[in-house]
Motif scaffolding. Structure first.
Motif, PDB file in Angstrom:
ATOM      1  N   TYR A   1      26.723  -4.394  12.647  1.00  0.00           N
ATOM      2  CA  TYR A   1      25.824  -4.394  13.807  1.00  0.00           C
ATOM      3  C   TYR A   1      24.443  -4.895  13.383  1.00  0.00           C
ATOM      4  O   TYR A   1      23.732  -4.219  12.648  1.00  0.00           O
ATOM      5  N   ARG A   2      24.099  -6.110  13.803  1.00  0.00           N
ATOM      6  CA  ARG A   2      22.801  -6.712  13.457  1.00  0.00           C
ATOM      7  C   ARG A   2      22.459  -6.409  12.004  1.00  0.00           C
ATOM      8  O   ARG A   2      21.387  -5.863  11.690  1.00  0.00           O
ATOM      9  N   ALA A   3      23.374  -6.786  11.138  1.00  0.00           N
ATOM     10  CA  ALA A   3      23.415  -6.243   9.782  1.00  0.00           C
ATOM     11  C   ALA A   3      22.679  -7.106   8.756  1.00  0.00           C
ATOM     12  O   ALA A   3      22.368  -8.279   8.984  1.00  0.00           O
ATOM     13  N   LYS A   4      22.439  -6.474   7.601  1.00  0.00           N
ATOM     14  CA  LYS A   4      21.930  -7.181   6.436  1.00  0.00           C
ATOM     15  C   LYS A   4      23.018  -8.149   5.955  1.00  0.00           C
ATOM     16  O   LYS A   4      24.214  -7.930   6.183  1.00  0.00           O
ATOM     17  N   PRO A   5      22.623  -9.230   5.267  1.00  0.00           N
ATOM     18  CA  PRO A   5      23.599 -10.268   4.897  1.00  0.00           C
ATOM     19  C   PRO A   5      24.826  -9.757   4.143  1.00  0.00           C
ATOM     20  O   PRO A   5      25.947 -10.186   4.428  1.00  0.00           O
ATOM     21  N   LYS A   6      24.648  -8.843   3.197  1.00  0.00           N
ATOM     22  CA  LYS A   6      25.793  -8.386   2.415  1.00  0.00           C
ATOM     23  C   LYS A   6      26.777  -7.597   3.274  1.00  0.00           C
ATOM     24  O   LYS A   6      27.993  -7.727   3.117  1.00  0.00           O
ATOM     25  N   ALA A   7      26.263  -6.794   4.177  1.00  0.00           N
ATOM     26  CA  ALA A   7      27.151  -6.044   5.077  1.00  0.00           C
ATOM     27  C   ALA A   7      27.829  -6.984   6.058  1.00  0.00           C
ATOM     28  O   ALA A   7      29.015  -6.829   6.369  1.00  0.00           O
ATOM     29  N   ARG A   8      27.105  -7.951   6.536  1.00  0.00           N
ATOM     30  CA  ARG A   8      27.682  -8.944   7.467  1.00  0.00           C
ATOM     31  C   ARG A   8      28.826  -9.691   6.801  1.00  0.00           C
ATOM     32  O   ARG A   8      29.892  -9.907   7.393  1.00  0.00           O
ATOM     33  N   GLU A   9      28.636 -10.075   5.557  1.00  0.00           N
ATOM     34  CA  GLU A   9      29.656 -10.826   4.827  1.00  0.00           C
ATOM     35  C   GLU A   9      30.899  -9.986   4.584  1.00  0.00           C
ATOM     36  O   GLU A   9      32.015 -10.518   4.527  1.00  0.00           O
ATOM     37  N   ALA A  10      30.730  -8.668   4.452  1.00  0.00           N
ATOM     38  CA  ALA A  10      31.856  -7.783   4.159  1.00  0.00           C
ATOM     39  C   ALA A  10      32.646  -7.389   5.394  1.00  0.00           C
ATOM     40  O   ALA A  10      33.707  -6.772   5.283  1.00  0.00           O
ATOM     41  N   SER A  11      32.179  -7.760   6.565  1.00  0.00           N
ATOM     42  CA  SER A  11      32.803  -7.316   7.807  1.00  0.00           C
ATOM     43  C   SER A  11      33.833  -8.321   8.310  1.00  0.00           C
ATOM     44  O   SER A  11      33.870  -9.468   7.875  1.00  0.00           O
ATOM     45  N   ASP A  12      34.671  -7.867   9.249  1.00  0.00           N
ATOM     46  CA  ASP A  12      35.548  -8.794   9.964  1.00  0.00           C
ATOM     47  C   ASP A  12      35.249  -8.758  11.459  1.00  0.00           C
ATOM     48  O   ASP A  12      36.039  -9.195  12.285  1.00  0.00           O
ATOM     49  N   GLY A  13      34.093  -8.230  11.782  1.00  0.00           N
ATOM     50  CA  GLY A  13      33.598  -8.242  13.150  1.00  0.00           C
ATOM     51  C   GLY A  13      32.100  -8.050  13.119  1.00  0.00           C
ATOM     52  O   GLY A  13      31.557  -7.536  12.138  1.00  0.00           O
ATOM     53  N   TRP A  14      31.421  -8.485  14.154  1.00  0.00           N
ATOM     54  CA  TRP A  14      29.970  -8.357  14.157  1.00  0.00           C
ATOM     55  C   TRP A  14      29.426  -8.367  15.579  1.00  0.00           C
ATOM     56  O   TRP A  14      30.028  -8.924  16.495  1.00  0.00           O
ATOM     57  N   ILE A  15      28.282  -7.705  15.734  1.00  0.00           N
ATOM     58  CA  ILE A  15      27.545  -7.709  16.994  1.00  0.00           C
ATOM     59  C   ILE A  15      26.159  -8.262  16.692  1.00  0.00           C
ATOM     60  O   ILE A  15      25.388  -7.649  15.953  1.00  0.00           O
ATOM     61  N   GLU A  16      25.877  -9.429  17.249  1.00  0.00           N
ATOM     62  CA  GLU A  16      24.589 -10.085  16.998  1.00  0.00           C
ATOM     63  C   GLU A  16      23.942 -10.597  18.276  1.00  0.00           C
ATOM     64  O   GLU A  16      22.788 -11.018  18.272  1.00  0.00           O
ATOM     65  N   ARG A  17      24.685 -10.551  19.365  1.00  0.00           N
ATOM     66  CA  ARG A  17      24.207 -11.152  20.608  1.00  0.00           C
ATOM     67  C   ARG A  17      23.966 -10.097  21.695  1.00  0.00           C
ATOM     68  O   ARG A  17      22.937 -10.092  22.339  1.00  0.00           O
ATOM     69  N   GLY A  18      24.916  -9.197  21.886  1.00  0.00           N
ATOM     70  CA  GLY A  18      24.822  -8.195  22.940  1.00  0.00           C
ATOM     71  C   GLY A  18      24.496  -6.822  22.394  1.00  0.00           C
ATOM     72  O   GLY A  18      24.052  -6.671  21.251  1.00  0.00           O
TER      73      GLY A  18
END
Length: 305
Positions: A269-286
């Motif tokens: 969720y609107r994450a730091k780069p390392k957490a974003r890279e480790a995920s298979d889903g993300w929330i950045e828009r809504g």
């Protein structure tokens, strides 16, 4: 279109995403060309019937990294989940608190009552980026708060701490679908217990600030809740369920990575780069209700009361 159409096909990659509808056709055309070039041809693309802004992509194969790269390059900013099998409502949802379920870092806001916010926030940011050892950084920040009146916690909660948009709707709706909900934080029970009640979480795991004589001692009580604890809580909750249980975890910082990677769907969720890279889903828009759309839960089924 229903996710159940894809059950039992482990060679099928599924991506659901929400992106700018005004440019969706152009973006999809460019993404299709990029996938073809990478040897991962798009088998099917369609908007989900129940919602006009969720695009589902289906691709034969197993190269999730390529699909992720194409989505990032051609649909950003987006909200998305990528899976190798079905995408469905999880049986257990475990979430971080600070900067995920709430919009603040509690320790930074509490430090402001001691005129130390800038100093503490700098340490927090480096820890969340994965640049510092989490436990050492936590103990250092807590130590700086020695002598602060316990009443500052209540003031901080009342004046500063707010759930992120959609947090309560997300949690209450998941619960209505039979999902177990757990808030696990490297922060503190003084805050997390209140936040969990506000949002609707059924269990809380976190750290405890030591208080003596009405003031913070600068110490913690008991074992540290860190990245390994977050992962352990997730695995414990999944272990209570039947075989094949689906889990979802949400977080934003480096200390969330083991939990994100251990879950069926790890959401950054609107994450730091390392957490974003480790995920298979993300929330950045809504907001957080985007997860409900991506899970194919109709808005008429959302719990908003």
């Amino acid at each position: 279109m229903s996710a159940t159409n894809f059950s039992g096909d482990p060679t099928l990659l599924i991506a659901r995403l929400i992106a700018d509808p005004q440019t969706l056709d152009q973006r999809l055309a460019a993404a299709t060309a990029a996938l073809d070039k990478a040897g991962l041809p798009l088998a099917h693309a369609a908007m989900l019937d129940f919602c006009g802004d969720v695009l589902q992509l289906e691709l034969p194969g197993d190269d999730m990294a390529v699909l992720r790269k194409v989505i990032d390059e051609h649909f950003a900013p987006s909200d998305a989940i990528i899976a190798r099998d079905v995408i469905r409502v999880p049986d257990v949802f475990v979430s971080d608190m600070d900067s995920t379920m709430i919009g603040q870092e509690c320790i930074d806001e509490l430090a402001d009552f001691a005129n130390l916010k800038a100093q503490v926030a700098e340490i927090t940011e480096r820890a969340m980026q994965g640049e510092l050892d989490f436990e050492a950084a936590l103990r250092e920040r807590v130590g700086l708060l020695e002598g602060l009146e316990e009443g500052a916690i209540e003031r901080c909660l009342t004046e500063r701490i707010r759930p992120n948009p959609g947090a309560r709707v997300l949690v209450e709706t998941l619960k209505s679908k039979g999902c177990r909900t757990v808030l696990v934080t490297g922060g503190f029970h003084h805050f997390a217990d209140v936040v969990a009640e506000q949002i609707g979480f059924e269990r809380v795991a976190g750290n405890r600030l030591e208080v003596a004589g009405g003031k913070l001692t600068g110490q913690l009580v008991g074992a540290i809740t860190d990245s390994s604890t977050k992962e352990a809580v997730l695995r414990e909750e999944v272990g209570k369920l039947s075989e094949g249980a689906v889990s979802m975890a949400a977080g934003d910082g480096a200390n969330d990575i083991p939990m994100l990677q251990a879950s069926t769907f790890g959401i950054a969720y609107r994450a730091k780069p390392k957490a974003r890279e480790a995920s298979d889903g993300w929330i950045e828009r809504g907001d957080l209700t985007a997860l409900l759309k991506l899970l194919e839960i109709r808005e008429t089924d959302w719990v908003t009361g």
